[in-house]
Design a protein around this motif. Structure first.
Motif, PDB file in Angstrom:
ATOM      1  N   GLY A 211      55.003 -11.116  37.282  1.00 55.78           N
ATOM      2  CA  GLY A 211      53.911 -12.032  36.978  1.00 55.78           C
ATOM      3  C   GLY A 211      54.267 -13.134  36.018  1.00 55.78           C
ATOM      4  N   ASP A 212      55.172 -12.848  35.070  1.00 57.32           N
ATOM      5  CA  ASP A 212      55.522 -13.884  34.089  1.00 57.32           C
ATOM      6  C   ASP A 212      56.437 -14.958  34.670  1.00 57.32           C
ATOM      7  OD1 ASP A 212      57.852 -12.435  34.323  1.00 57.32           O
ATOM      8  OD2 ASP A 212      57.966 -11.841  32.212  1.00 57.32           O
ATOM      9  N   MET A 213      56.870 -14.785  35.924  1.00 57.76           N
ATOM     10  CA  MET A 213      57.689 -15.797  36.600  1.00 57.76           C
ATOM     11  C   MET A 213      56.827 -16.888  37.238  1.00 57.76           C
ATOM     12  SD  MET A 213      60.298 -13.421  38.804  1.00 57.76           S
ATOM     13  CE  MET A 213      61.569 -12.371  38.096  1.00 57.76           C
ATOM     14  N   LEU A 214      55.556 -16.604  37.479  1.00 63.15           N
ATOM     15  CA  LEU A 214      54.724 -17.469  38.304  1.00 63.15           C
ATOM     16  C   LEU A 214      54.101 -18.606  37.515  1.00 63.15           C
ATOM     17  CD1 LEU A 214      52.922 -14.745  40.456  1.00 63.15           C
ATOM     18  CD2 LEU A 214      55.143 -15.849  40.829  1.00 63.15           C
ATOM     19  N   VAL A 215      53.779 -19.676  38.224  1.00 61.78           N
ATOM     20  CA  VAL A 215      53.116 -20.824  37.618  1.00 61.78           C
ATOM     21  C   VAL A 215      51.879 -21.173  38.444  1.00 61.78           C
ATOM     22  CG1 VAL A 215      55.241 -21.771  36.625  1.00 61.78           C
ATOM     23  CG2 VAL A 215      54.543 -22.465  38.926  1.00 61.78           C
ATOM     24  N   PRO A 216      50.883 -21.826  37.835  1.00 63.01           N
ATOM     25  CA  PRO A 216      49.652 -22.162  38.564  1.00 63.01           C
ATOM     26  C   PRO A 216      49.926 -22.976  39.828  1.00 63.01           C
ATOM     27  CG  PRO A 216      49.347 -22.483  36.210  1.00 63.01           C
ATOM     28  CD  PRO A 216      50.804 -22.192  36.405  1.00 63.01           C
ATOM     29  N   GLY A 217      49.145 -22.701  40.842  1.00 65.56           N
ATOM     30  CA  GLY A 217      49.226 -23.444  42.090  1.00 65.56           C
ATOM     31  C   GLY A 217      50.132 -22.849  43.143  1.00 65.56           C
ATOM     32  N   GLN A 218      50.866 -21.787  42.802  1.00 60.47           N
ATOM     33  CA  GLN A 218      51.795 -21.209  43.760  1.00 60.47           C
ATOM     34  C   GLN A 218      51.082 -20.326  44.793  1.00 60.47           C
ATOM     35  OE1 GLN A 218      54.648 -19.341  40.951  1.00 60.47           O
ATOM     36  NE2 GLN A 218      56.205 -20.687  41.833  1.00 60.47           N
ATOM     37  N   HIS A 219      51.745 -20.166  45.928  1.00 58.25           N
ATOM     38  CA  HIS A 219      51.305 -19.205  46.936  1.00 58.25           C
ATOM     39  C   HIS A 219      52.416 -18.185  47.121  1.00 58.25           C
ATOM     40  CE1 HIS A 219      49.748 -17.249  50.425  1.00 58.25           C
ATOM     41  NE2 HIS A 219      50.716 -17.691  51.213  1.00 58.25           N
ATOM     42  N   ILE A 220      52.058 -16.891  47.057  1.00 59.61           N
ATOM     43  CA  ILE A 220      53.015 -15.808  47.195  1.00 59.61           C
ATOM     44  C   ILE A 220      52.777 -15.112  48.529  1.00 59.61           C
ATOM     45  CG2 ILE A 220      54.028 -13.788  46.073  1.00 59.61           C
ATOM     46  CD1 ILE A 220      53.947 -16.376  44.354  1.00 59.61           C
ATOM     47  N   ASP A 221      53.837 -14.984  49.315  1.00 60.13           N
ATOM     48  CA  ASP A 221      53.784 -14.410  50.660  1.00 60.13           C
ATOM     49  C   ASP A 221      54.633 -13.140  50.663  1.00 60.13           C
ATOM     50  OD1 ASP A 221      53.577 -14.161  53.505  1.00 60.13           O
ATOM     51  OD2 ASP A 221      55.469 -15.267  53.728  1.00 60.13           O
ATOM     52  N   LEU A 222      53.977 -11.966  50.649  1.00 60.60           N
ATOM     53  CA  LEU A 222      54.688 -10.691  50.594  1.00 60.60           C
ATOM     54  C   LEU A 222      54.697 -10.053  51.984  1.00 60.60           C
ATOM     55  CD1 LEU A 222      53.236  -9.164  47.281  1.00 60.60           C
ATOM     56  CD2 LEU A 222      55.282 -10.589  47.585  1.00 60.60           C
ATOM     57  N   VAL A 223      55.890  -9.872  52.528  1.00 59.13           N
ATOM     58  CA  VAL A 223      56.012  -9.442  53.924  1.00 59.13           C
ATOM     59  C   VAL A 223      56.663  -8.068  54.055  1.00 59.13           C
ATOM     60  CG1 VAL A 223      56.917 -10.097  56.192  1.00 59.13           C
ATOM     61  CG2 VAL A 223      56.183 -11.868  54.593  1.00 59.13           C
ATOM     62  N   GLY A 224      57.511  -7.689  53.124  1.00 57.04           N
ATOM     63  CA  GLY A 224      58.195  -6.400  53.206  1.00 57.04           C
ATOM     64  C   GLY A 224      57.362  -5.285  52.592  1.00 57.04           C
ATOM     65  N   ALA A 225      58.044  -4.257  52.046  1.00 55.50           N
ATOM     66  CA  ALA A 225      57.383  -3.153  51.332  1.00 55.50           C
ATOM     67  C   ALA A 225      56.205  -2.600  52.122  1.00 55.50           C
ATOM     68  CB  ALA A 225      56.938  -3.621  49.940  1.00 55.50           C
ATOM     69  N   PHE A 226      56.506  -1.941  53.244  1.00 61.96           N
ATOM     70  CA  PHE A 226      55.468  -1.490  54.165  1.00 61.96           C
ATOM     71  C   PHE A 226      55.018  -0.052  53.916  1.00 61.96           C
ATOM     72  CE2 PHE A 226      59.515  -0.328  55.869  1.00 61.96           C
ATOM     73  CZ  PHE A 226      59.324   0.884  56.501  1.00 61.96           C
ATOM     74  N   LYS A 227      55.572   0.604  52.902  1.00 66.62           N
ATOM     75  CA  LYS A 227      55.178   1.972  52.575  1.00 66.62           C
ATOM     76  C   LYS A 227      54.443   2.006  51.232  1.00 66.62           C
ATOM     77  CE  LYS A 227      59.092   4.301  54.856  1.00 66.62           C
ATOM     78  NZ  LYS A 227      60.223   5.229  54.631  1.00 66.62           N
ATOM     79  N   PRO A 228      53.616   3.049  50.993  1.00 69.55           N
ATOM     80  CA  PRO A 228      52.858   3.130  49.739  1.00 69.55           C
ATOM     81  C   PRO A 228      53.724   3.240  48.492  1.00 69.55           C
ATOM     82  CG  PRO A 228      51.892   4.573  51.399  1.00 69.55           C
ATOM     83  CD  PRO A 228      53.199   4.088  51.955  1.00 69.55           C
ATOM     84  N   ASN A 229      54.982   3.666  48.637  1.00 66.22           N
ATOM     85  CA  ASN A 229      55.860   3.792  47.476  1.00 66.22           C
ATOM     86  C   ASN A 229      56.839   2.621  47.353  1.00 66.22           C
ATOM     87  OD1 ASN A 229      57.428   4.431  49.701  1.00 66.22           O
ATOM     88  ND2 ASN A 229      58.541   6.085  48.673  1.00 66.22           N
ATOM     89  N   MET A 230      56.628   1.566  48.139  1.00 63.22           N
ATOM     90  CA  MET A 230      57.485   0.384  48.094  1.00 63.22           C
ATOM     91  C   MET A 230      56.673  -0.803  47.593  1.00 63.22           C
ATOM     92  SD  MET A 230      59.283   0.861  51.842  1.00 63.22           S
ATOM     93  CE  MET A 230      60.365  -0.559  51.714  1.00 63.22           C
ATOM     94  N   ARG A 231      57.322  -1.685  46.844  1.00 61.25           N
ATOM     95  CA  ARG A 231      56.613  -2.877  46.389  1.00 61.25           C
ATOM     96  C   ARG A 231      57.597  -3.997  46.067  1.00 61.25           C
ATOM     97  NH1 ARG A 231      53.851  -1.249  40.671  1.00 61.25           N
ATOM     98  NH2 ARG A 231      52.726  -3.139  41.255  1.00 61.25           N
ATOM     99  N   GLU A 232      57.143  -5.235  46.291  1.00 59.76           N
ATOM    100  CA  GLU A 232      57.956  -6.412  46.001  1.00 59.76           C
ATOM    101  C   GLU A 232      57.446  -7.169  44.782  1.00 59.76           C
ATOM    102  OE1 GLU A 232      59.634  -7.766  50.299  1.00 59.76           O
ATOM    103  OE2 GLU A 232      57.484  -8.069  50.010  1.00 59.76           O
ATOM    104  N   SER A 233      56.260  -6.820  44.295  1.00 57.30           N
ATOM    105  CA  SER A 233      55.658  -7.507  43.151  1.00 57.30           C
ATOM    106  C   SER A 233      55.184  -6.483  42.128  1.00 57.30           C
ATOM    107  CB  SER A 233      54.470  -8.360  43.619  1.00 57.30           C
ATOM    108  OG  SER A 233      53.479  -7.526  44.195  1.00 57.30           O
ATOM    109  N   ASP A 234      55.120  -6.908  40.870  1.00 54.01           N
ATOM    110  CA  ASP A 234      54.658  -5.976  39.840  1.00 54.01           C
ATOM    111  C   ASP A 234      53.154  -6.125  39.606  1.00 54.01           C
ATOM    112  OD1 ASP A 234      54.380  -8.284  38.329  1.00 54.01           O
ATOM    113  OD2 ASP A 234      55.788  -7.685  36.757  1.00 54.01           O
ATOM    114  N   ASN A 235      52.628  -5.301  38.713  1.00 50.80           N
ATOM    115  CA  ASN A 235      51.192  -5.312  38.440  1.00 50.80           C
ATOM    116  C   ASN A 235      50.709  -6.651  37.906  1.00 50.80           C
ATOM    117  OD1 ASN A 235      50.879  -2.691  39.273  1.00 50.80           O
ATOM    118  ND2 ASN A 235      50.881  -1.800  37.220  1.00 50.80           N
TER     119      ASN A 235
END
Length: 318
Positions: A211-235
């Motif tokens: 989250g601390d990498m992001l700046v206002p106005g961006q769009h994030i497109d998350l396509v991977g991490a298809f299982k409940p124990n997988m993730r590409e982004s943090d809280n």
């Protein structure tokens, strides 16, 4: 009786027009004609690679018209064997007679429809002037995602990161003659805060986007991490972003990017702003301001497969 046909990966690659496919998906998500049962999702051990594989079966039908089911395995250990992680076939049927019209190579069909679906979401969620993009991941989806996003937004500058810099360089070379300036990068951090769209398609079990990498106005497109124990982004990403899914029904449960923040009380299911069904039917508008950080989480939907299968079958018959 009409003979079923085989539609291979080469045909799908050569005949794809992302602009056409995006608009067909827009129509598909807007209509209420399709019936989409919950997909069947089974994990099984893979002793030879020591990485769990997944069997997915995704049925859909448009009563009286067409039906289909995709049978796919996702094998994270295939990279070590020199094979793509996704393997499978799509069975395209006549919904009235049950006759098998076509068998299609599912990896290519999945890559095209997934990229087109992300581009469809971007048409609602990214800024209309978005001209730069960071592609995280160097698998089969990466080139397709870059091309698809470029059909709905004026993308000029693309940065590509992967765990293997050589693969990022190969993607840059493959897209040399396209309308983008594609540059491989050695870290995510060096470019993520300077782009308009961040697309991530990996099999990562741990967050790559923070989250601390992001700046206002961006769009994030998350396509991977298809299982409940997988993730590409943090809280922190989820806490900052306006979140949208391809399908509310499956997206809340099947991806760790959504399920884990809900379990940890970072967000609630009511915080999800909408999905492609209500965006395409104009029940939800999408991006509300140029400063908003928007996020689309794709888990894949059988409607996307059936729309794409009908598209390629029609092209083949012509």
């Amino acid at each position: 009786m009409e003979q079923s046909i085989q539609i291979n990966a080469d045909f799908i690659e050569q005949e794809t027009n992302f602009g056409e496919l995006v608009e067909l998906l827009r129509e598909g998500f807007a209509t209420r004609e399709y019936v989409i049962p919950q997909r069947s999702h089974h994990n099984f051990p893979n002793p030879k690679t020591n990485k769990e594989s997944t069997l997915l079966m995704m049925p859909a039908w448009n009563p009286g018209k067409e039906a289909g089911v995709k049978v796919v395995t996702v094998n994270p250990g295939n990279g070590d064997l020199g094979l793509p992680a996704i393997q499978g076939s799509y069975l395209y049927l006549d919904a009235t007679t049950g006759v098998l019209r076509a068998v299609m190579e599912a990896k290519s069909l999945t890559a095209k429809r997934t990229a087109a679906t992300s581009a469809l979401a971007s048409s609602f969620l990214s800024r209309t002037d978005a001209s730069s993009m960071l592609m995280i991941g160097t698998g089969a989806l990466s080139v397709n995602l870059i091309r698809a996003h470029g059909t709905v937004r004026p993308i000029e500058q693309v940065f590509v990161w992967g765990r293997n810099l050589g693969k990022a360089e190969m993607i840059a070379k493959e897209l040399t003659n396209k309308n983008f300036n594609v540059i491989p990068v050695s870290t995510i951090e060096e470019k993520i805060s300077g782009v308009d769209i961040v697309s991530c398609a990996t099999l990562s079990a741990k967050p790559l986007i923070h989250g601390d990498m992001l700046v206002p106005g961006q769009h994030i497109d998350l396509v991977g991490a298809f299982k409940p124990n997988m993730r590409e982004s943090d809280n922190a990403v989820m806490a900052r972003a306006s979140i949208y899914l391809d399908s509310l029904e499956s997206g809340l449960e099947e991806s760790g990017d959504i399920a884990i923040p809900i379990q940890e009380n970072v967000i609630e299911s009511s915080d999800i702003q909408g999905d492609l069904f209500n965006m395409c039917s104009a029940a939800v508008s999408g991006r509300k301001s140029n400063e908003e950080i928007t996020l689309f989480k794709s888990v894949g939907h059988a409607l996307e497969d059936l729309v794409a299968a009908k598209y390629y079958y029609s092209k083949y018959r012509k």
